[in-house]
Design an enzyme around this catalytic site. Structure first.
Site, PDB file in Angstrom:
ATOM      1  N   PHE A  46       0.837  -1.200   0.000  1.00 19.10           N
ATOM      2  CA  PHE A  46       0.000   0.000   0.000  1.00 19.10           C
ATOM      3  C   PHE A  46       0.873   1.252   0.000  1.00 19.10           C
ATOM      4  O   PHE A  46       0.684   2.166   0.791  1.00 19.10           O
ATOM      5  CB  PHE A  46      -0.986   0.011   1.190  1.00 19.10           C
ATOM      6  CG  PHE A  46      -1.935  -1.159   1.168  1.00 19.10           C
ATOM      7  CD1 PHE A  46      -3.058  -1.146   0.360  1.00 19.10           C
ATOM      8  CD2 PHE A  46      -1.674  -2.288   1.926  1.00 19.10           C
ATOM      9  CE1 PHE A  46      -3.916  -2.230   0.324  1.00 19.10           C
ATOM     10  CE2 PHE A  46      -2.524  -3.390   1.898  1.00 19.10           C
ATOM     11  CZ  PHE A  46      -3.651  -3.353   1.095  1.00 19.10           C
ATOM     12  N   HIS A  47       1.859   1.237  -0.876  1.00 20.67           N
ATOM     13  CA  HIS A  47       2.683   2.423  -1.081  1.00 20.67           C
ATOM     14  C   HIS A  47       3.348   2.329  -2.446  1.00 20.67           C
ATOM     15  O   HIS A  47       3.307   1.272  -3.095  1.00 20.67           O
ATOM     16  CB  HIS A  47       3.747   2.553   0.031  1.00 20.67           C
ATOM     17  CG  HIS A  47       4.737   1.449   0.080  1.00 20.67           C
ATOM     18  ND1 HIS A  47       4.726   0.458   1.041  1.00 20.67           N
ATOM     19  CD2 HIS A  47       5.783   1.143  -0.731  1.00 20.67           C
ATOM     20  CE1 HIS A  47       5.713  -0.381   0.830  1.00 20.67           C
ATOM     21  NE2 HIS A  47       6.375   0.001  -0.252  1.00 20.67           N
ATOM     22  N   ALA A  48       3.952   3.446  -2.860  1.00 21.02           N
ATOM     23  CA  ALA A  48       4.782   3.464  -4.072  1.00 21.02           C
ATOM     24  C   ALA A  48       6.126   4.065  -3.677  1.00 21.02           C
ATOM     25  O   ALA A  48       6.255   4.690  -2.616  1.00 21.02           O
ATOM     26  CB  ALA A  48       4.114   4.308  -5.153  1.00 21.02           C
ATOM     27  N   ARG A  94       1.904  -0.714  -4.911  1.00 25.41           N
ATOM     28  CA  ARG A  94       1.897  -2.177  -4.813  1.00 25.41           C
ATOM     29  C   ARG A  94       1.105  -2.668  -3.607  1.00 25.41           C
ATOM     30  O   ARG A  94       1.102  -2.036  -2.548  1.00 25.41           O
ATOM     31  CB  ARG A  94       3.310  -2.756  -4.789  1.00 25.41           C
ATOM     32  CG  ARG A  94       4.059  -2.769  -3.463  1.00 25.41           C
ATOM     33  CD  ARG A  94       4.638  -1.438  -3.082  1.00 25.41           C
ATOM     34  NE  ARG A  94       5.390  -0.803  -4.152  1.00 25.41           N
ATOM     35  CZ  ARG A  94       6.670  -1.076  -4.407  1.00 25.41           C
ATOM     36  NH1 ARG A  94       7.312  -1.925  -3.641  1.00 25.41           N
ATOM     37  NH2 ARG A  94       7.303  -0.442  -5.361  1.00 25.41           N
TER      38      ARG A  94
END
Ligand code: TYD
Length: 137
Positions: A46-48, A94
């Site tokens: 839950f980040h890029a 992702r």
């Protein structure tokens, strides 16, 4: 546009004393970490990353990585049996999920840990894509 994710092959040399598995890296890794003991049904990520490049593989068990960017959403299965590793270029949101009980998620990273390289809010990620990806062509 973001760079495409890419599969790498993990080679294996087997002899009577066991299996040797080899992954040649397409970039220099400054950091490695691994994730284990993920409770059933839990999701991570839950980040890029703004500039970090990573390689994911499953030395044991299996898990899935969903990569989201712009209007595309793709799922990749990492399974120790397949002997493949996934290069994840910068710029992908992702979600990592479907960890098997025995899964090890192994990660090689191009840079040392830097929290400022993360985008952890999805709305912020969408704005970042507009500013950084959509104007390039
Ligand atoms: P994070 O990258 O968000 O985990 P995941 O993508 O697997 O869900 O990292 C979880 C926490 O660990 C976060 O507080 C940052 C910290 N961390 C480090 O201190 N160093 C590292 O190399 C990594 C990968 C994470």
């Amino acid at each position: 546009m973001v760079e495409e994710p890419k599969w790498l092959t993990i080679n294996q040399i087997t002899d009577p004393a066991g299996d040797l598995r080899i992954l040649e890296l397409p970039f220099e890794a400054k950091r490695t970490y691994f994730i284990q003991n993920v409770p059933h049904g839990s999701q991570r990520g839950f980040h890029a990353h703004r500039s970090l490049r990573q390689i994911f593989f499953a030395p044991q068990g299996s898990f899935e990585i969903e990569l989201i960017t712009g209007n595309s959403k793709r799922s990749f299965l990492l399974n120790s049996i397949d002997q493949k590793a996934l290069v994840v270029p910068p710029g992908y949101w992702r979600i990592i999920s479907s960890f098997s009980k025995d899964a090890t998620c192994m990660v090689l990273a191009s840079e040392h840990y830097m929290e400022s390289d993360y985008i952890r809010n999805f709305d912020e990620y969408v704005s970042w894509c507009k500013e950084n990806l959509e104007n390039e062509s």
